[in-house]
Design an enzyme around this catalytic site. Structure first.
Site, short mmCIF file in Angstrom:
data_model
loop_
_atom_site.label_atom_id
_atom_site.label_comp_id
_atom_site.label_asym_id
_atom_site.label_seq_id
_atom_site.Cartn_x
_atom_site.Cartn_y
_atom_site.Cartn_z
N ASP A 178 -3.04 -1.54 -4.76
CA ASP A 178 -3.43 -2.91 -4.34
C ASP A 178 -2.27 -3.74 -5.04
O ASP A 178 -2.65 -4.15 -6.18
CB ASP A 178 -4.73 -3.00 -4.79
CG ASP A 178 -5.23 -4.41 -4.15
OD1 ASP A 178 -4.45 -5.07 -3.67
OD2 ASP A 178 -6.59 -4.72 -4.40
N ASP B 208 -4.11 -0.67 -9.33
CA ASP B 208 -5.51 -0.58 -8.83
C ASP B 208 -5.56 0.36 -7.48
O ASP B 208 -4.82 0.15 -6.69
CB ASP B 208 -6.20 -1.95 -8.43
CG ASP B 208 -7.57 -1.90 -7.84
OD1 ASP B 208 -8.36 -0.83 -7.82
OD2 ASP B 208 -7.98 -2.62 -7.04
N ASP C 25 -7.64 1.85 -4.38
CA ASP C 25 -9.01 1.43 -4.04
C ASP C 25 -9.23 2.35 -2.61
O ASP C 25 -8.25 2.36 -1.72
CB ASP C 25 -9.42 0.13 -3.53
CG ASP C 25 -10.71 -0.21 -3.14
OD1 ASP C 25 -11.42 0.70 -2.48
OD2 ASP C 25 -11.11 -1.45 -3.16
#
Length: 386
Positions: free
Chosen positions: A289, A98, A100
């Protein structure tokens, strides 16, 4: 979110799902499913511990329930609908990454606009994919725009799905460039009873660092001695003496540098490699992440679903189309194009969706629906009576 806004978005999300049945992930029946409904007030409620058997047809469920967010598990289980994680019977998990924009070191959410943040995150995505493909040789990758602030990458190669959290943590450390010490990219070899230190050139961070060293050597070779000396002395720990030795080495021993030799030009070359190693790690690592990747039970957004905080589609992207992908244009559903909607804003704002910036004034105005959905989902405006 007030009642009128919530009712409007829920209805239009339902219209979207009627026209756009989802494509399910592999082994959908072995995964846990979750969703967040449109609820009153500012809070959210996650409904989870569901299986495909509980939902029935996922497409029918989405059309009927019109959820705000939709998720499925990275993990595959013997009994995915069981009420506790222990009872599910974990078998294996996708390796999920992930990215972000809010977590990137060069992004300031208070100052950077949404489009700038997504652009920075896309550059980080290219770094991540380069590591996954070149260093790990992963083959089964799915790239997804999250519909919000970044991107997901799902890795489903069979030989990694049974990795536990500890082994997944080792992967995240490598991707993030954490703990890359000198012995990671420099090794000691013995020849004719003499030990010497050489740069690893055949893979991993050593290969990446070596490539940057060669690029820097090319840069120096294009300079005269005075400019090359100034360039080298701009680094901490490289003075006039070390700079001169490095220049001599670059001019006369390019073949040795290509072979990874470090016992050249005294301590100057080793100091230069250490500096360039730090630059390489900073430039080519990916700020993922970490908890998402290490969690074998993680729920992740379903590609093809809608992000309830933006109204954008969680968009799967083909690898060869990634460079041209523009999330604020390409992830706008056709369902939300072609008509105008009345909204009410307390303060004027700009909307970046749809391929152009749209300025929304204070008060009640009629705007393209994709602008309205984005503004309403983000809380920038309220639905006005028609």
């Amino acid at each position: 979110m007030d009642r009128r806004t919530r009712s409007y978005l829920k209805g239009r999300f339902g219209d979207y799902y009627r026209r756009n049945p989802p494509t399910l992930p592999p082994a959908a029946e072995r995964r846990e499913w979750g969703h967040i409904p449109f609820t009153e007030g500012s809070g959210t409620t996650m409904v989870r511990h569901q299986s495909v058997l509980d939902l029935g047809s996922v497409g029918d469920f989405l059309e009927r329930e019109r959820p705000r967010h939709v998720y499925f598990s990275a993990g595959r289980y013997d009994d995915p609908g069981a009420g506790t994680m222990a009872a599910k019977g974990w078998e294996e998990s996708d390796l999920v990454f992930d990215l972000d924009a809010d977590h990137l070191p060069d992004v300031n959410p208070a100052e950077d606009d949404y489009a700038e943040m997504l652009a920075a995150c896309k550059e980080e995505l290219f770094d991540l994919l380069d590591i996954l493909e070149a260093d790990f040789a992963f083959d089964d990758l799915t790239v997804v725009f999250s519909g919000g602030r970044g991107y997901h990458v799902h890795v489903r190669d069979a030989d990694i799905r049974e990795l536990d959290s500890e082994r997944r943590s080792e992967v995240t450390e490598y991707v993030r460039g954490a703990g890359v010490e000198e012995d990671t990219y420099i090794r000691t070899v013995s020849q004719d009873g003499v030990n010497r230190r050489v740069l690893v050139t055949d893979g991993g961070w050593g290969r990446r660092i070596h490539r940057r060293v060669l690029d820097f050597v090319d840069e120096l070779e294009e300079m005269d001695d005075e400019r090359a000396r100034e360039r080298l002395e701009s680094f901490d720990g490289i003075g006039s003496g070390r700079a001169g030795k490095i220049i001599e080495t670059v001019r006369g021993r390019r073949d040795a540098i290509e072979a990874g030799e470090l016992e050249l030009g005294g301590t100057g070359m080793r100091r230069l490699v250490k500096i360039l190693a730090a630059e390489t790690i900073d430039a080519e690592s990916a700020h993922i992440d970490e908890p998402v990747t290490t969690d074998t039970n993680r729920l992740i957004r379903l590609p093809g679903s809608l992000h309830g905080g933006t109204g954008l589609r969680v968009e799967r992207i083909e690898r060869d189309e990634l460079a041209s992908f523009r999330p604020l244009r390409d992830a706008v559903p056709d369902t939300f194009r072609g008509q105008e909607v009345r909204i009410e804003a307390d303060t004027p704002f700009e909307s970046p969706v749809g391929g152009e910036t749209f300025r929304v004034p204070e008060g009640v105005s009629s705007v393209p629906e994709h602008v309205a959905v984005f503004a309403l989902a983000r809380g920038d405006a309220r639905k006005a009576p028609e």
